[in-house]
Design a protein around this motif. Structure first.
Motif, short mmCIF file in Angstrom:
data_model
loop_
_atom_site.label_atom_id
_atom_site.label_comp_id
_atom_site.label_asym_id
_atom_site.label_seq_id
_atom_site.Cartn_x
_atom_site.Cartn_y
_atom_site.Cartn_z
N SER A 142 9.04 6.40 -8.42
CA SER A 142 7.91 5.56 -8.80
C SER A 142 7.72 4.46 -7.76
O SER A 142 8.71 3.90 -7.25
CB SER A 142 8.13 4.92 -10.17
OG SER A 142 8.13 5.89 -11.19
N ILE A 143 6.47 4.18 -7.44
CA ILE A 143 6.16 3.12 -6.49
C ILE A 143 5.06 2.25 -7.09
O ILE A 143 4.04 2.78 -7.56
CB ILE A 143 5.70 3.68 -5.13
CG1 ILE A 143 6.81 4.55 -4.52
CG2 ILE A 143 5.33 2.55 -4.17
CD1 ILE A 143 6.40 5.26 -3.26
N ARG A 144 5.28 0.96 -7.07
CA ARG A 144 4.28 -0.01 -7.52
C ARG A 144 3.67 -0.65 -6.28
O ARG A 144 4.38 -1.16 -5.41
CB ARG A 144 4.92 -1.08 -8.39
CG ARG A 144 4.00 -2.21 -8.84
CD ARG A 144 3.01 -1.75 -9.86
NE ARG A 144 2.18 -2.88 -10.35
CZ ARG A 144 1.20 -2.76 -11.23
NH1 ARG A 144 0.90 -1.56 -11.73
NH2 ARG A 144 0.52 -3.82 -11.63
N ALA A 145 2.34 -0.58 -6.16
CA ALA A 145 1.65 -1.12 -4.98
C ALA A 145 0.36 -1.80 -5.40
O ALA A 145 -0.10 -1.67 -6.55
CB ALA A 145 1.36 0.00 -3.99
N LYS A 146 -0.22 -2.51 -4.45
CA LYS A 146 -1.51 -3.15 -4.71
C LYS A 146 -2.66 -2.16 -4.56
O LYS A 146 -3.67 -2.26 -5.26
CB LYS A 146 -1.69 -4.34 -3.76
CG LYS A 146 -0.67 -5.45 -3.94
CD LYS A 146 -0.84 -6.53 -2.87
CE LYS A 146 0.22 -7.60 -3.01
NZ LYS A 146 0.15 -8.62 -1.93
N PHE A 147 -2.49 -1.23 -3.61
CA PHE A 147 -3.52 -0.23 -3.36
C PHE A 147 -2.86 1.12 -3.08
O PHE A 147 -1.72 1.19 -2.62
CB PHE A 147 -4.39 -0.62 -2.15
CG PHE A 147 -5.07 -1.95 -2.28
CD1 PHE A 147 -6.21 -2.10 -3.03
CD2 PHE A 147 -4.55 -3.07 -1.64
CE1 PHE A 147 -6.84 -3.33 -3.16
CE2 PHE A 147 -5.16 -4.31 -1.75
CZ PHE A 147 -6.30 -4.44 -2.52
N VAL A 148 -3.62 2.18 -3.35
CA VAL A 148 -3.14 3.53 -3.05
C VAL A 148 -4.21 4.24 -2.24
O VAL A 148 -5.41 4.06 -2.47
CB VAL A 148 -2.81 4.32 -4.34
CG1 VAL A 148 -4.03 4.45 -5.24
CG2 VAL A 148 -2.25 5.70 -4.01
N VAL B 152 0.85 -1.19 0.00
CA VAL B 152 0.00 0.00 0.00
C VAL B 152 0.89 1.24 0.00
O VAL B 152 1.87 1.30 0.75
CB VAL B 152 -0.92 0.03 1.24
CG1 VAL B 152 -1.82 1.28 1.21
CG2 VAL B 152 -1.76 -1.23 1.34
N VAL B 153 0.54 2.21 -0.82
CA VAL B 153 1.19 3.51 -0.76
C VAL B 153 0.15 4.53 -0.31
O VAL B 153 -0.97 4.57 -0.83
CB VAL B 153 1.81 3.91 -2.12
CG1 VAL B 153 0.79 3.94 -3.24
CG2 VAL B 153 2.51 5.27 -2.00
N VAL B 154 0.51 5.32 0.70
CA VAL B 154 -0.38 6.34 1.26
C VAL B 154 0.17 7.70 0.88
O VAL B 154 1.35 8.00 1.14
CB VAL B 154 -0.47 6.21 2.80
CG1 VAL B 154 -1.34 7.32 3.37
CG2 VAL B 154 -1.02 4.84 3.19
N ILE B 155 -0.68 8.53 0.28
CA ILE B 155 -0.29 9.88 -0.12
C ILE B 155 -0.74 10.85 0.97
O ILE B 155 -1.93 11.05 1.18
CB ILE B 155 -0.92 10.27 -1.47
CG1 ILE B 155 -0.59 9.24 -2.54
CG2 ILE B 155 -0.47 11.66 -1.89
CD1 ILE B 155 -1.36 9.44 -3.83
N GLY B 156 0.21 11.44 1.67
CA GLY B 156 -0.11 12.42 2.70
C GLY B 156 0.22 11.92 4.09
O GLY B 156 -0.31 10.89 4.53
N ALA B 157 1.10 12.64 4.81
CA ALA B 157 1.53 12.25 6.15
C ALA B 157 0.86 13.10 7.22
O ALA B 157 1.48 13.51 8.19
CB ALA B 157 3.04 12.33 6.28
#
Length: 502
Positions: free
Chosen positions: A301-307, A35-40
């Protein structure tokens, strides 16, 4: 993946607003994660923490050089004010649980606002004189409501909501109208409407959302009655000497973080297995049957299953998202309104109100709108109160938008000159320590979301649903709560969505 002309235009828009944070570069090796999360901010960090504890490989990317979003303590300023999130209420179950788990020290908020003088129509009116004063042009029962409480009081009077989720129910959709229309429909006088307009957006905000705020505030009050009040759209501490049945002082609410609210996201970020990737401005999100490719402007670049998008829609709308959004998500992301709040934190050297004989705090129809003077508890019985005091200029909605056109130095000088015009005795007695406008923050673009009339009915229920592999968190996706609690609420919801799909 390929980049379209539309993508390049959007990327340029992000770069133009982000200024020195942008460092363009060549494409880098692709990182991978579950999972990649945009925003901390709080919502993104809570999503990442829950998923990390559940065994997911999670990476968080943050567009700025600071963790926390709207939880921001200005430690570089003399008084180190919290520029955004600061209060923890007694019903903030998730926040209190995190505080307990992390062992963060708290202190009862102690900044009650001293009485107001109302500067309306060129006249200065003490709070005690308002109801019968000639400057008060409102009618009937309206005359007894102080201007600073008029907006909240009238909306509460006509609020049909009872439960925390009533605002999302179709039977209340007829309240998805402007504040102006609600007040006109219920026969509120023009004079009262004019006063409400000083601190409330009248025509471009759905009153249904404000009604939900009122219901949530009433729910909060059940846990700590008579310790806070709404002033000009903000929750502030009341001065109280309440005691329990055995004579002990009542526990003080709301509470603040020792050292400032920034400590919460900072410590939360330390619970993650991967460090937050800073200064990563997302340009594109491309989804396919196997996962998600997320690309930053610096080539990361990030490859993930979900964003997970845990940034305001005002920023998400600048990113290229493919496949194209459906109608509901497109409308919500591109059309939801955002409102600004601007504040200037001050020190008052000596109590100038003892010289002019008026109440310390100001509520006005001038450009400064509100000036809150906070009790410093230095007064003793039969003795004058001494300085210094802390004070805050508070501007919301249109007033905040207008002053946000000025740089901080000019805005501070303007506010001081307006205060001196209304209260000449204040000259030389007030020093601005920090001016802050959320509308000036390129990665926020406003203090909070604000549904326009009709938008709650149009998309509030469905906009939080995932779009393919893209999930949505953030206070703007809240359901029952508000403030910091709503940020954690949304992060928890999204983490559960992903765990159910994985």
């Amino acid at each position: 993946m390929t980049f379209s002309r539309r993508h390049l235009i959007r990327a340029a828009a992000i770069a133009a607003t982000a200024g020195p944070l942008i460092r363009t570069g060549r494409a880098k090796a692709v990182d991978t994660a579950d999972v990649v999360v945009i925003g901390a901010g709080l919502s993104g960090l809570n999503t990442a923490w829950i998923l990390t504890e559940a065994g997911f490989d999670v990476v968080v990317v943050e567009g700025s050089s600071r963790i926390g979003g709207r939880a921001w303590t200005a430690t570089d300023s003399e008084t180190a004010p919290d520029l955004g999130a600061s209060q923890v209420g007694p019903s903030y179950a998730r926040v209190l649980d995190v505080i307990g788990r992390l062992g963060l020290p708290m202190v009862g908020e102690d900044r009650p606002i001293l009485p107001f003088t109302y500067h309306i129509g060129g006249q200065a009116v003490l709070a005690k004189d308002w109801a019968d004063h000639p400057a008060n042009k409102t009618v009937g029962a309206e005359r007894k409501i102080a201007p600073v409480a008029l907006s909240g009081g009238l909306i509460a009077k006509f609020n049909p909501l009872k439960e925390l989720d009533d605002w999302l129910r179709p039977e209340f959709a007829n309240n998805d109208i402007s504040v102006s229309q609600l007040l006109e429909n219920n026969g509120v006088s023009k004079a009262a409407r004019d006063l409400v307009s000083l601190t409330t957006e009248m025509n471009n905000t759905s009153v249904l959302g404000l009604m939900h705020d009122g219901v949530r505030g009433a729910f909060e009050a059940k846990f700590a009655p008579a310790q806070s009040e709404q002033i000009g759209g903000a929750l502030v501490t009341k001065s109280t000497d309440a005691k329990t049945a055995d004579g002990a002082p009542v526990e003080a609410w709301p509470k603040n973080f020792v050292g400032g609210a920034s400590i919460l996201p900072m410590v939360m970020s330390k619970q993650l297995k991967r460090p937050v990737m800073m200064n990563k401005l997302v340009a594109a999100i491309h989804m396919d049957d196997g996962g998600v490719d997320m690309r930053c402007l610096d080539g990361t670049s990030i490859r993930a299953k979900f964003v997970v998008s845990a940034v305001p829609f005002s920023l998400l709308r600048l990113m290229e998202i493919t496949p194209s959004l459906d109608r509901v998500h497109f409308q919500a992301i591109n059309e939801m309104g955002y409102t600004d709040t601007a504040r200037a934190w001050c020190t008052v050297k000596e109590p100038f109100w003892q010289q002019d004989g008026l109440n310390p705090s100001v509520y006005s129809d001038s450009a400064l709108r509100m000036f809150w003077v906070h009790d410093n508890h230095s007064g003793k019985k039969d003795a004058p109160t001494k300085g210094p005091f802390k004070a805050t200029f508070v501007l919301t909605w249109g007033a905040a938008d207008r002053i946000a056109q000025m740089d901080p130095a000019r805005a501070s000088a303007f506010l001081l000159s307006e205060l001196e015009r209304l209260r000449p005795a204040s000259k030389g007695q007030v020093k601005v320590d920090r001016f802050h406008s959320w509308g000036q923050q390129s990665l926020q673009r406003g203090c909070r979301h604000s549904y326009k009339p009709g938008q709650i009915t149009a998309f509030a229920n469905d906009m939080i649903k995932p779009w393919q592999r893209l999930h949505f968190a953030g206070e703007h996706t809240r359901r029952l709560d508000y403030g910091m609690e709503s940020a954690l609420e949304s992060g928890e919801r999204v983490a559960n969505e992903i765990m159910e799909r994985a």
